[in-house]
Scaffold this motif. Structure first.
Motif, short mmCIF file in Angstrom:
data_model
loop_
_atom_site.label_atom_id
_atom_site.label_comp_id
_atom_site.label_asym_id
_atom_site.label_seq_id
_atom_site.Cartn_x
_atom_site.Cartn_y
_atom_site.Cartn_z
N TYR A 97 37.83 28.42 38.54
CA TYR A 97 39.26 28.73 38.61
C TYR A 97 39.67 29.73 37.54
O TYR A 97 40.55 30.57 37.78
N THR A 177 44.36 23.61 37.94
CA THR A 177 45.08 24.89 37.89
C THR A 177 45.79 25.06 36.56
O THR A 177 45.79 26.16 35.98
N SER A 181 44.88 27.96 33.92
CA SER A 181 45.91 28.92 33.53
C SER A 181 45.94 29.12 32.02
O SER A 181 46.12 30.24 31.53
#
Length: 313
Positions: A97, A177, A181
């Motif tokens: 990710y 996520t 981030s």
């Protein structure tokens, strides 16, 4: 008696009095004394913990009582521990990710900073690098506010457009996520500076010659920039892999010691920390650390082989 004199054309070298290694060290004692503080500190805080952790991995110890030899039981339990493999899976998913978009964003930033039409380049370089030197604890607290389920800024923005709020910290993909981030925000600028240094090392006459030969910008990018930048890309991939496998502060501050709902944010290092310092299974925690070392080594070698294999084509 046979003479010890060297014969002409022979490879025989007469024996000579040689100073021992220790006498050489003693003769240069001033130099060795000057550099010794680094090696002493490294031996105390580097080599000794590594050796002790390997010894501890074969012991059963709660950190207070006596150690008990445990053989390979810690490692045999490690390979069958579902929580450990969940932590490994979480770590790899968060790595995907974060690392793939992070390196792409870093490359785009580097190209923009390298472009001749951009002004105030020094200001932007410092600005993009600042997140890397910002306290990760403070960053984690800020991102916790951004991704808060009820009062987060992201949910507030979604609500403005009539989109239902997302329970970021109550779902597995939302937790991953949020952590990814933070990683992207912190490390994109750092890698951009590294890419920028690689771009600046490419001779401009190569681009000029390619332009004279009628090459387009895309052709110059894929035929000149990427091949010459590949060693730098390999470096960032390896360092990002090692850093991604060692994620701890971000999930720990954001989610606590249990990795959030269903352990979705439980990384390998967070699992090591919980088993060692929360549950006081120091022997098993050391085994987890060595398991993580093997995973990082294998994954780094795989990345190196993939990138180097492409570069040899």
């Amino acid at each position: 008696m046979q003479s010890l004199e060297p014969k002409t054309g022979s490879s025989y070298v007469p024996t000579a009095k040689k100073e021992s290694l220790w006498s050489e060290i003693w003769k240069n004692r001033a130099v060795y004394t000057a550099i010794s503080p680094f090696y002493i500190v490294f031996a105390i805080f580097g080599l000794f913990p590594i050796g002790f952790s390997l010894y501890l991995a074969f012991q059963k110890w709660d950190g207070i009582g006596e150690m008990t030899y445990n053989g390979l039981n810690n490692f045999s339990y490690l390979v069958t521990d579902p929580e450990f493999w969940q932590a490994v899976g979480n770590t790899f998913i968060i790595w995907i990710y974060s690392t793939v978009p992070m390196l792409f964003i870093a490359l785009v930033i580097a190209f923009l900073l390298h472009a001749p039409f951009v002004k105030f380049k020094t200001f932007f370089r410092v600005g993009f690098f600042l997140p890397n030197v910002t306290s990760i604890v403070a960053v984690s607290i800020i991102f916790a506010a951004l991704f808060s389920n009820n009062y987060g800024i992201f949910n507030y923005i979604l609500n403005l457009f009539g989109i239902p709020m997302v329970q970021w910290l109550d779902t597995g993909w939302g937790i991953k996520t949020a952590i990814a981030s933070m990683v992207i925000w912190r490390w994109a600028g750092y890698n951009a500076v590294i890419y920028l240094a690689g771009l600046q090392a490419i001779p401009q006459n190569l681009y000029e010659a390619a332009k004279i030969d009628g090459a387009t910008g895309a052709q110059s990018f894929f035929r000149i920039t990427i091949p010459l930048l590949r060693p730098v890309i390999l470096f960032t991939v390896i360092t990002s892999t090692i850093g991604g496998m060692q994620l701890f502060t971000e999930p720990q501050i954001l989610l606590g010691n249990d990795g959030g709902v269903g352990g979705a944010g439980m990384t390998i290092v967070l699992y090591l920390y919980r088993e060692s310092f929360i549950n006081n299974y120091f022997g098993y925690g050391a085994a987890v650390g060595w398991g993580m070392f093997i995973i990082i080594a294998l994954f780094s070698i795989l990345n190196w082989k993939l990138v180097q294999g492409k570069s040899s084509n």
